[in-house]
Design an enzyme around this catalytic site. Sequence first.
Site, PDB file in Angstrom:
ATOM      1  N   PHE A   1       2.957   9.362   3.527  1.00 27.37           N
ATOM      2  CA  PHE A   1       4.340   9.463   3.954  1.00 27.37           C
ATOM      3  C   PHE A   1       5.263   8.437   3.311  1.00 27.37           C
ATOM      4  O   PHE A   1       6.470   8.520   3.475  1.00 27.37           O
ATOM      5  CB  PHE A   1       4.429   9.329   5.480  1.00 27.37           C
ATOM      6  CG  PHE A   1       3.693  10.414   6.199  1.00 27.37           C
ATOM      7  CD1 PHE A   1       4.000  11.738   5.972  1.00 27.37           C
ATOM      8  CD2 PHE A   1       2.681  10.116   7.081  1.00 27.37           C
ATOM      9  CE1 PHE A   1       3.327  12.752   6.629  1.00 27.37           C
ATOM     10  CE2 PHE A   1       1.994  11.124   7.744  1.00 27.37           C
ATOM     11  CZ  PHE A   1       2.322  12.444   7.515  1.00 27.37           C
ATOM     12  N   GLY A   2       4.737   7.459   2.626  1.00 29.98           N
ATOM     13  CA  GLY A   2       5.632   6.486   2.026  1.00 29.98           C
ATOM     14  C   GLY A   2       4.904   5.269   1.510  1.00 29.98           C
ATOM     15  O   GLY A   2       3.680   5.163   1.570  1.00 29.98           O
TER      16      GLY A   2
ATOM     17  N   ASP B   1      -5.355   9.712  13.197  1.00 32.58           N
ATOM     18  CA  ASP B   1      -5.731   9.197  11.873  1.00 32.58           C
ATOM     19  C   ASP B   1      -6.385   7.831  12.013  1.00 32.58           C
ATOM     20  O   ASP B   1      -6.046   6.888  11.304  1.00 32.58           O
ATOM     21  CB  ASP B   1      -4.504   9.116  10.969  1.00 32.58           C
ATOM     22  CG  ASP B   1      -4.876   9.032   9.483  1.00 32.58           C
ATOM     23  OD1 ASP B   1      -6.008   9.418   9.146  1.00 32.58           O
ATOM     24  OD2 ASP B   1      -4.044   8.599   8.684  1.00 32.58           O
TER      25      ASP B   1
ATOM     26  N   GLY C   1       0.732   5.472   1.398  1.00 33.26           N
ATOM     27  CA  GLY C   1       0.078   6.552   2.117  1.00 33.26           C
ATOM     28  C   GLY C   1       0.761   7.863   1.831  1.00 33.26           C
ATOM     29  O   GLY C   1       1.594   7.984   0.935  1.00 33.26           O
TER      30      GLY C   1
ATOM     31  N   VAL D   1       4.644   0.977   1.507  1.00 30.78           N
ATOM     32  CA  VAL D   1       4.886  -0.186   2.360  1.00 30.78           C
ATOM     33  C   VAL D   1       5.005  -1.430   1.482  1.00 30.78           C
ATOM     34  O   VAL D   1       4.171  -1.662   0.600  1.00 30.78           O
ATOM     35  CB  VAL D   1       3.750  -0.369   3.379  1.00 30.78           C
ATOM     36  CG1 VAL D   1       4.035  -1.573   4.278  1.00 30.78           C
ATOM     37  CG2 VAL D   1       3.586   0.887   4.231  1.00 30.78           C
TER      38      VAL D   1
ATOM     39  N   GLY E   1       0.823  -1.194   0.000  1.00 27.74           N
ATOM     40  CA  GLY E   1       0.000   0.000   0.000  1.00 27.74           C
ATOM     41  C   GLY E   1       0.857   1.244   0.000  1.00 27.74           C
ATOM     42  O   GLY E   1       2.085   1.188   0.124  1.00 27.74           O
TER      43      GLY E   1
ATOM     44  N   LYS F   1       8.340  -0.043   5.545  1.00 31.97           N
ATOM     45  CA  LYS F   1       7.820   1.262   5.142  1.00 31.97           C
ATOM     46  C   LYS F   1       8.967   2.123   4.656  1.00 31.97           C
ATOM     47  O   LYS F   1       9.848   2.503   5.429  1.00 31.97           O
ATOM     48  CB  LYS F   1       7.111   1.940   6.315  1.00 31.97           C
ATOM     49  CG  LYS F   1       6.485   3.279   5.961  1.00 31.97           C
ATOM     50  CD  LYS F   1       5.690   3.826   7.148  1.00 31.97           C
ATOM     51  CE  LYS F   1       4.957   5.109   6.788  1.00 31.97           C
ATOM     52  NZ  LYS F   1       4.154   5.606   7.930  1.00 31.97           N
TER      53      LYS F   1
END
Length: 704
Positions: free
Chosen positions: A382-383, A497, A380, A385, A378, A400
Site C-alpha cells: 500500500f505504500g 496480515d 509494502g 514508509v 520499507g 507512510k
Amino acid sequence: MARIPARFLTFFSGSLLFLLFLPSLPAAQTLQRRTHTLGDPFNDSYRSNLTTLKDASVNGNALQLTPDTRNNVSFLLNKSGRVLFPTPIRIWEDRPAAAAGNSSNTTAGSALQRLVISFNTSFHFNVFREANQTAGEGLAFIIVADGSGMPAGSEGGYLGLTNATIDGSAANQLVAVEFDTVKQPYDPDDNHVGIDVNSVVSVANRSLSELNITISPETAAVYTAWVDYSGSTKRIDVYVDNRGRPKPRAPALSAPLDLGANLAQVSYFGFAGSTGVSVYELNCILGWNLTVEVLPERSGGQGSFVKIGVPVLAAVAAVAVAGAAWFCYLRRRRRGKGKGDEKRLAGTLKSLPGTPREFGYKELKRATAGFDEKNRLGQGGFGVVYRGVIPGEGTQVAVKLFSRDTMQGDFLAELTIINRLRHKNLVRLLGWCHKNGKLLLVYDYMPNGSLDFHLYNPSPAGVRPLPWDRRYKVLAGVASALHYLHNEYEQKVVHRDLKASNILLDADFNARLGDFGLARAIDHGRTSYAEVELDGVPGTVGYVAPECFHTGKATRESDVFGFGAVILEVVCGRRPRSDVSGFRFVADWVWKLHREGCLLDAVDPQLGGEYSAEEAQRLLLLGLACSHPIPGDRPKTQAVVQIISGSVPPPKVPPFRPAFVWPSMVGDDDDGATSTIASSSAYVSTPGWTPHYTSKDSPDASFV
C-alpha cells in the site's frame, strides 16, 4: 457522474450527423493485487499452462530455458529460449488527471496521467555447468510485448532477448533483469546482474562477486532472486541470496526505471536464457511467484458513434444545443470537483472521533528530507514508509506515503480502525496528512525495526541474533495486542496480515503490532469479516489459515493461525514456509518432532542452547495448537495469553497433525465457535501433511 475524457470535449464543433455515447470511467478506486504462485516443482501440468518458445521446455520439475540434456554437448551450444506466463498483464493506463490524480506524469494540455503498475516477483534459479567447463551465457527475468515469438539469432550474448539487428531499438519494448555468466566488452565481469532496457547493454549492473555469489559455481547451487518494482517511484530493486535464506535487507542492484515509457501497454512476464557458440550451461527456473497490481477496468469502450439520417437534422441540432448546455454544466462542476474531493476527504478525517493531529505536507516533506531514499524504512503493497524528524520538535516518526491517491479507500480503512486503538503493544498513530492528492499517515518510530530483521539478518560476531528472553517478551506482547483487538476493543478487529515483518520493536525491544492496511472491524456477535477479493483472502503463504483459501473470509481464528506461525518462527528461527528435513512448512516439521518426542530439537540453533526448555516446550505446543487445521479447535486469544504467562498449562497436542476437512462452517455466534463437517472432498491426512497451494490465483506469497 461519468467523467468526460479530454479527447471528446470538442465533439460539438464537428458534424451534427453523429451522436456520441461517452465511455464511463470509474471513480478513484483501490488497485487490487493478483498473485501467481508457480512451480517448485514445475510438473507436467505446466507444459500446457505456460508458453515455451524456441529451445525452452518444462522438464525435470523445472523451466528449462535452454536444452537440459547433457548427453549431447553439441546440442547444448548456441541455443536460446523463453518461457512466458500466458496471461498478458496491463502495465500502464493513461487516465484523465481528474480520475487518476495529480502527478508529475501529467502532461500540460493533455490532462492525462500515465498510471503504472507495481509488482513483486521472486524465483529460484539454478545455472548448472559441467566440471572443468566454462559456463555461458546466462538467463533473465523478462517483460516483453510479444507473447508468442522471439527474435531469431538471440543466442549467445543476446540472452534470448534481442539480436544483432534490433538490439537497442525502442521498438523492442523489453525490460529484463539479467544474470550473466560471460563478460562482454560492456559488462563488468562474467558474474553479474544487470537491468536491460531494449538491449543487452545494461542501463545498470553490478558484479555479484562483491556479494560472494557465483551464478554458475563449480558445485551446483540454487539461488533466490527477488525483483520489486514501484510504479509510483519508478524504481526497480533486485535482491539475491542462497535459496532458503531470507530476503536481504539491501538490494544487490537498484535503479530508476519507467516501465510506462519502455513497455507495451499489455506485456508478458517470464524468463529467457541462452548458451554460446563454444560455452554452455543449463539455465533452470525451479519456482516462481509473481504479484502484480491490477489496473481498474474502464467500463464502456472508446466510445461509439451512431449515424443519424438527414431528415432528422433539426432534431439533432436541438439535441446538440441541449448537450452543449449540459457540457457547460459538467465543465463547471468538474473544475471544482478535485478540490471538492479533497475537502470531503479532509472533512471525513477530521470528523473521525479521536483522530490525531493533522500534519502539513511540507512539514512531513522536510521531516523526511524530501522523502529521500536514504530514509526509506520499507515498502509494502500500500505504500512506502520513511523515517523522519519533525522540524522544530526533534520527534522521530515513521511516515507512510500511500503509493497513489487511488488508494483513498485503504487510507480511510486503516485510519478509521487504528485512530482509536490504545494498547501498549500496538504501533501508535500520531497523525495524518492529505494534500494535493498525497495521502500520508504518521506513526511512532520504532528504532529497532521489525522482528524478522532480528531473526534472520547476520549479527555482529559473538552476539546472538535475538536472545531468548526478548523473543519470549515479544510473543507475550503480540498475544496481548491480539487479544485486545479480538475482544477488548469496542469493535472486534481482525488484523488479517499477522507476520514477523509486521511486528515492530521499540527502543526496549517491546513488540508493537503494526500495518493495519488489511485490517477490518467486525460487528459484535459475529466472528468473521467476509470480503470479495480479487484472488481470495490476502496474506502471505505460511501465515494464512487453510480455510481462508476456500471461504474467502478472514476470522479471529485465522488471525490465531497466523500467530501460531509467528510463534514457531520465533522459537525455531525459520520462516513458516521453509524447506526443512523434507517438509515444506515448519509446522509440519515441528509436528513430526513432537510425535517423535524430541520437540526441543526445533529450537533455533543460533541460540546456542541459551534458552528455557520449559518455556520453549510451552511455546512450541502452543504454536502447534494455534496451527490446528480446524478453526474451531484453535485456542482463543484469552487462553493464548494465559498459556504464555504460565498461568495455565500448555495445550494437549495430538501426535499427528489432524486433517483439514472441507467444507468448514464458520459460526456467527459471539464466542467465535466454529464447526466442521466431513465431505467427500475432504483432504486426507498423512504424517507431516500440509496443503500445497500452488494455484495461479493464490494469495500473496513469497519464496523464502
